[in-house]
Design an enzyme around this catalytic site. Structure first.
Site, PDB file in Angstrom:
ATOM      1  N   TRP A 156       0.891  -1.104  -0.021  1.00 32.16           N
ATOM      2  CA  TRP A 156      -0.170  -0.087  -0.033  1.00 32.16           C
ATOM      3  C   TRP A 156       0.828   1.392   0.105  1.00 32.16           C
ATOM      4  O   TRP A 156       0.554   2.225  -0.661  1.00 32.16           O
ATOM      5  CB  TRP A 156      -0.842  -0.099   1.308  1.00 32.16           C
ATOM      6  CG  TRP A 156      -1.786  -1.293   1.261  1.00 32.16           C
ATOM      7  CD1 TRP A 156      -1.835  -2.427   2.077  1.00 32.16           C
ATOM      8  CD2 TRP A 156      -2.731  -1.518   0.039  1.00 32.16           C
ATOM      9  NE1 TRP A 156      -2.581  -3.320   1.679  1.00 32.16           N
ATOM     10  CE2 TRP A 156      -3.262  -2.971   0.813  1.00 32.16           C
ATOM     11  CE3 TRP A 156      -3.288  -1.194  -1.011  1.00 32.16           C
ATOM     12  CZ2 TRP A 156      -4.003  -3.660  -0.252  1.00 32.16           C
ATOM     13  CZ3 TRP A 156      -4.155  -1.853  -1.781  1.00 32.16           C
ATOM     14  CH2 TRP A 156      -4.714  -3.260  -1.395  1.00 32.16           C
ATOM     15  N   ASP A 157       1.877   1.361   0.789  1.00 31.48           N
ATOM     16  CA  ASP A 157       2.972   2.154   0.525  1.00 31.48           C
ATOM     17  C   ASP A 157       3.549   2.451  -0.622  1.00 31.48           C
ATOM     18  O   ASP A 157       3.431   3.729  -1.288  1.00 31.48           O
ATOM     19  CB  ASP A 157       4.143   2.041   1.687  1.00 31.48           C
ATOM     20  CG  ASP A 157       3.671   2.307   3.268  1.00 31.48           C
ATOM     21  OD1 ASP A 157       2.745   3.094   3.062  1.00 31.48           O
ATOM     22  OD2 ASP A 157       4.592   1.589   3.975  1.00 31.48           O
ATOM     23  N   LEU A 158       3.889   1.345  -1.306  1.00 35.94           N
ATOM     24  CA  LEU A 158       4.328   1.504  -2.738  1.00 35.94           C
ATOM     25  C   LEU A 158       3.512   2.104  -3.626  1.00 35.94           C
ATOM     26  O   LEU A 158       3.454   2.914  -4.621  1.00 35.94           O
ATOM     27  CB  LEU A 158       4.832   0.115  -3.126  1.00 35.94           C
ATOM     28  CG  LEU A 158       5.874  -0.358  -2.371  1.00 35.94           C
ATOM     29  CD1 LEU A 158       6.235  -2.008  -2.756  1.00 35.94           C
ATOM     30  CD2 LEU A 158       7.090   0.328  -2.586  1.00 35.94           C
ATOM     31  N   GLY A 200       2.765   5.837  -3.049  1.00 35.72           N
ATOM     32  CA  GLY A 200       3.931   6.633  -3.156  1.00 35.72           C
ATOM     33  C   GLY A 200       3.953   7.032  -4.554  1.00 35.72           C
ATOM     34  O   GLY A 200       4.034   8.164  -5.107  1.00 35.72           O
TER      35      GLY A 200
END
Lengths: 403, 403
Positions: free
Chosen positions: A163-165, A168
């Site tokens: 989810w971070d990726l 981002g």
């Protein structure tokens, strides 16, 4: 040729994965990305993995190609310098990327008072501004109940901060979209994005939410692919392989490579299924595996690989990280995306460039991460126009950090 | 206000997750995204999950907001129409997004001959143009060996197609970056991206590759967070929760909420560790869990939640997809990112908009996916200027599909 985003300047106030990754992607496309940290570094300065001496390989990996400015953000003078850098003039500047709350020196209204066409993109945890990280967001969207061995009753977290990726990359995309708007209209704006919303939206896009809404319960499937044929097998020499028969072509090549055409035909007749249909292959997956599995188990990897590659089967061997490094990143066949880069305090590190290749723009070669504060004096000079005496005075009074 | 990418036109020739997701993100930001498919649909037309009657919730989820054109791409006339749509004039047009090989009607040189400033972004499997999908790429980067229960000796696949998702966002980003370049210079170009390279680069960015290169072997950690404290626990009423003490603040709030300050102090003294250091918390994680676990196990979820929320602990409950739908997407507290949308052949479906919120641009409300070929006549008319008689003639001769 110059890099595709040469000249664009982005100021980043961030930590951990999502926003640093978004900023670094822009930096690897040629943008001048200035990460501003407090003296001593942000909350991610020591994040694992680390070297034996404690240098963060994580921080280095996510902040390559950036310029690092360290300021005493607890002081009014430090915050004023950070504000001045973020709102400095230039038609390709005035872009701020952050995962810190839009208050204090990061208040949008305060910054916009200094530069009316500022673009500020803020990634927050949830839409209410509450804390959420990849680990907690992932527990909320159902995936840990359907990941892992079929017979497990446990929850299984993912290791990749997916989810971070995604967030981002979406943050970088949102920033470029807002910059496009500003180029056309002169108008700046505030852009908001919440990590949890990204996860919710993706679960909707992939059909998981509609499926649940219709009352269908997705079972835990182990290493099997949902809705067609695909799973892991073990070769005669104990290697693990993933084999995929999702599309009609992939299925055809798998049947050809294994020489199982007659068996599959008999199976289809017995089950009254048309195995050319992906859903039928899913229903028949245990029976298909009972034919494909022994074929693979009877052969060493080299023989399986030769047959699969000859027929263009969609497959891959499971590899450890060590195997990845030794097989793909070193030697004559090494992936040219990577280069050995000297990283201060670490040594030579295999370092990737951005995977996007633009035919009309130069590729930015892999570069190291800065040391914390490495560019403080340089940025104060070339962005704010301070002279050596002024920088020296700020340093003596502890307002800034120089690496 | 208009949507942020209003006016931009992107032609998409794609299937499955990555490129459709990239195109849909642009469509949800206001771009006119025209997906061109062969008659009968692409290889993802029937992808699971599906309704009882076989309508793909997957396809619908990934192709919302687009216009759908269906053409007989096996015929020269169908390919010529596709080429004409992709290379149609307009300063905001001439953008092509695809995961099909750049040959045949998708040859860059052939298309550029028709429109010299064309931008064509191609996502391929690996950098050599070989087949690779999320399932096979993920096996190659080491993660299945470190996902799942600590005591497992098996490989564990992820369920989320994370590499597809990251690649899709990066494709959209690359397209906007190339469009920015064209706006400045007038120059089009070919942009290439490989799914496998995205995965390799991310493994580098996150420090996994440097770690392996330095000879450190990342252990399988189950549901534990690497390098600090964080893991799953079970409440007195059998609910699962994820608790994170990654940053100093998160750790402090966890200790406060559980009232375990004195115990943690005693633990730190016994182990000669400074638990304010994240790495120390990682080393002491089993002992910390032996204190936090019983505290959580002695309380029902409601009590744990109240204490954690009061102190601002970073935590979350594990929820099934059904719980996600009922708790977050329906009722008065429903996430406004979602709306109920009528989808042909399915009914009312909870549908997300793009999570990016632009203060100076309108949000595109959630919209349904088109039926295959729904906009064939409309696009031939408004993009290529064909009249009703010409469209009728093409339809009679089977060159195009109208939904």
């Amino acid at each position: 040729m110059t890099p595709i985003l040469q000249g664009l300047r982005v100021v980043e106030a961030s930590a951990f994965v999502a926003v640093p990754m978004g900023g670094m992607t822009l930096a690897q496309m040629g943008a001048d990305v200035i990460r501003i940290d407090p003296l001593g570094g942000g909350v991610d300065q020591q994040r694992w993995p680390v070297t034996a001496s404690g240098v963060s390989l994580f921080w280095n990996g996510l902040n390559k190609h950036k310029r690092s400015v360290a300021l005493d953000l607890a002081s009014a003078e430090g915050r004023e310098l950070a504000t001045a850098i973020a709102t400095a003039p230039g038609e390709d500047a005035g872009l701020l990327l952050t995962n810190l709350p839009a208050r204090g020196w990061l208040s949008f209204d305060a910054l916009r008072a200094r530069r009316p066409d500022l673009i500020q993109l803020t990634l927050q945890g949830d839409r209410h501004g509450g804390t959420a990280v990849d680990y907690t967001v992932n527990t909320r969207v159902g995936l840990p109940f359907i990941t892992g061995p079929v017979d497990s009753a446990d929850v299984v977290n993912h290791v990749l901060p997916a989810w971070d990726l995604v967030s981002g990359q979406m943050a970088a995309l949102g920033l470029l979209a807002a910059e496009r708007h500003r180029r056309k209209t002169g108008e700046g704006q505030q852009v908001n994005l919440a990590l949890e919303d990204v996860a919710m939206a993706v679960m909707g896009h992939l059909g998981f939410i509609a499926e649940a809404q219709l009352g269908q319960v997705r079972p835990r499937m182990g290493n099997e692919l949902f809705g067609a044929f695909g799973r892991d097998f073990t070769t005669a020499d104990g290697q693990r392989v993933m084999v995929v028969g999702l599309t009609a072509r992939q299925w055809r090549t798998l049947v050809q490579a294994t020489g199982l055409a007659a068996d599959m035909q008999a199976l289809a007749a017995r089950l009254h299924l048309d195995l050319d249909q992906e859903g039928a292959r899913h229903h028949a997956r245990a029976d298909i595996a009972a034919l494909v599995g022994p074929w693979i188990a009877a052969r060493p990897l080299a023989e399986v690989a030769a047959a699969f590659d000859q027929h263009g089967v969609c497959w891959s061997r499971y590899r450890t990280l060590q195997q990845l490094v030794h097989e793909d990143l070193v030697g004559a066949q090494a992936n040219p995306l990577f280069a050995a880069v000297q990283q201060t305090g670490v040594g030579s590190v295999l370092t990737p460039a951005v995977p996007l290749a633009f035919s009309a723009a130069a590729r930015v070669p892999p570069a190291p991460a800065p040391r914390l504060g490495q560019h403080t004096a340089e940025v104060l000079s070339d962005v704010l126009g301070l002279n050596d005496a002024q920088v020296g005075d700020l340093q003596r009074r502890g307002v800034l950090g120089l690496a």
